[in-house]
Each structure stands twice: as structure tokens, then as C-alpha cells.
Scaffold this motif. Sequence first.
Motif, mmCIF file in Angstrom:
data_model
loop_
_atom_site.group_PDB
_atom_site.id
_atom_site.type_symbol
_atom_site.label_atom_id
_atom_site.label_comp_id
_atom_site.label_asym_id
_atom_site.label_seq_id
_atom_site.Cartn_x
_atom_site.Cartn_y
_atom_site.Cartn_z
ATOM 1 N N ARG A 170 28.840 28.368 43.228
ATOM 2 C CA ARG A 170 28.858 29.873 43.140
ATOM 3 C C ARG A 170 28.432 30.267 41.565
ATOM 4 O O ARG A 170 27.949 31.207 41.371
ATOM 5 C CB ARG A 170 30.350 30.343 43.177
ATOM 6 N N ARG A 171 29.044 29.497 40.558
ATOM 7 C CA ARG A 171 28.886 29.728 39.376
ATOM 8 C C ARG A 171 27.288 29.303 38.815
ATOM 9 O O ARG A 171 26.747 30.320 38.158
ATOM 10 C CB ARG A 171 29.673 28.850 38.313
ATOM 11 N N THR A 193 33.212 23.197 35.767
ATOM 12 C CA THR A 193 34.143 22.907 37.072
ATOM 13 C C THR A 193 34.485 21.546 37.078
ATOM 14 O O THR A 193 35.601 21.079 37.721
ATOM 15 C CB THR A 193 33.175 23.325 38.090
ATOM 16 N N GLU A 197 32.808 26.214 44.236
ATOM 17 C CA GLU A 197 33.012 26.964 42.907
ATOM 18 C C GLU A 197 31.832 26.582 41.771
ATOM 19 O O GLU A 197 31.329 27.461 41.375
ATOM 20 C CB GLU A 197 34.475 26.628 42.170
ATOM 21 N N THR A 198 31.360 25.382 41.919
ATOM 22 C CA THR A 198 30.400 24.910 41.333
ATOM 23 C C THR A 198 28.870 25.803 41.523
ATOM 24 O O THR A 198 28.182 26.459 40.705
ATOM 25 C CB THR A 198 29.888 23.271 41.262
#
Length: 255
Positions: A153-154, A140, A150-151
Motif C-alpha cells: 500500500r505504501r 514497514t 501495508e508495504t
Amino acid sequence: MTDAPFAALHHGDAPLLLPNAWDNASALALARQGFEAVGTTSLGVAAAAGLPDGAAATRDLTLRLARQLGGRGLLLSVDAEDGFGQDPDAVAGLARELADAGAVGINLEDGLGPVSLHAAKIAAVKAAVPELFVNARTDTYWLGDGGHAETCRRLDAYRQAGADGVFVPGLSDPDRITDLVNTFDAPLNILYSSLGPTLPQLGDLGVRRVSLGSLLYRRALGAALETALDIRAGQTPRGAAPDYAEVQALSAQRG
């Protein structure tokens, strides 16, 4: 169970500083300097062979290097790009070969591909080789826009899939590093940057592993160019270099 000695290095008083080698000599030279664990660098392995990094072109070379180094008195973690393929079962097969060669860890990057696919690769590896320490990397910050949500979430998906550690190259902001340390119950790996926090500062933030990535390979290439240019200019080369016998001795350590 994940390899205990290697996993334990992620829970010491200071972060595990993981230098990354690209061949037999560089790895064993680092081990001689007291580094208990050594990683490989996919860029270094690829560039040394005239191949592109991140293009699944070095699977066989990576496995060959692992076989050279496995069981040589060091703990070896292998940078396997995204697993050199999209089939989770094939990635698990590679992980088994690496473990059989003596590797104790594997680094798998998502390259910002689908979260579900990368999670499936991690789950397949842990099912096939539970003792292998899986360091799950998200790009990310390396390839994306650095979105913190997003970081998270991943990394959450990869941790749920069984990853033993999480890796966010390109991240250097102390506040965001601290947030990830507090959010995830897995060792956080950060890529060292001369523009970011120092090794002691990263330790104070709670980072448990600091990788050097391709830095040593690039520095070695830079030193070679600098030496040649110095000599061409009639100057004495700067810096130190091991002598012929020392390099020969590293080759003699094989087997």
C-alpha cells in the motif's frame, strides 16, 4: 527527466551495489575502487558529528557533504532521512539544494509516518527537481511488523507520487522480495544483510539496487576498536589500512 546515467545503473545486468559513505575520504576512497555511484549514510554522518540519526539534526551537515562531493567524478545519492522536516515544500527546497550541489539521487524514508504526507513530499521533490532520482523508502520491515499488504500500500502510493525507485530495508525473505519485484514497475532496493541473500542471489530475485547503509561506517568503527585492543594486548593489528599519503591524497581531491 530523472538523471539518465544514475537511473541506467538500476537497469544493468547486475544490481547496483551502492556503498554508503559518511565523509569526503570514505566517498572518494570508494570511488577510487571503481564504484560508479556512492550513497551517504545518515547514521554515519550523524554519529561522526555526535548527533542522533533520524532526528532531523543533520540537514546542514548532509548538505555540506553533498557540496564537498558533488561533481567529483562520482554519482552521489544522498540519504536525507525523511527530508529533515514535515513541510513538503521545504523538503523540495532541500532537494533542489542537493541537486545544485551535484547530487543525482535522494533517499527519503517514511519512518511509518502518514502515507499521504510522505507521498506529498515525493511529489513536491519531483515537481521541483524532476531530474533527481527519488528512492522512496518504507519502514514497514525496519520499524514496523513487516506486514506485506501495508508495504505494498505504501509503495504503491509513493510510486504514484512519482518515486523512481522503492526501498524496503529489513526485508530478506526471497518470496516476498520476488512478489514486490513482480508487483511494482520500479527498481526495488534492498538493504544488504549478512543473514539474507547474497548480492548475486538478490540479482536473481530481480532486485535492482542493493545498499550497504551504515554497514561500512559500523565496520570501520569496529576495525578501529579491534586495532586499539590488539595493540593494547601486545598483538599486531589485523587487517589493512591506507597509509598517511593515501589519505592525504583523498583530501587533495577536493576542489
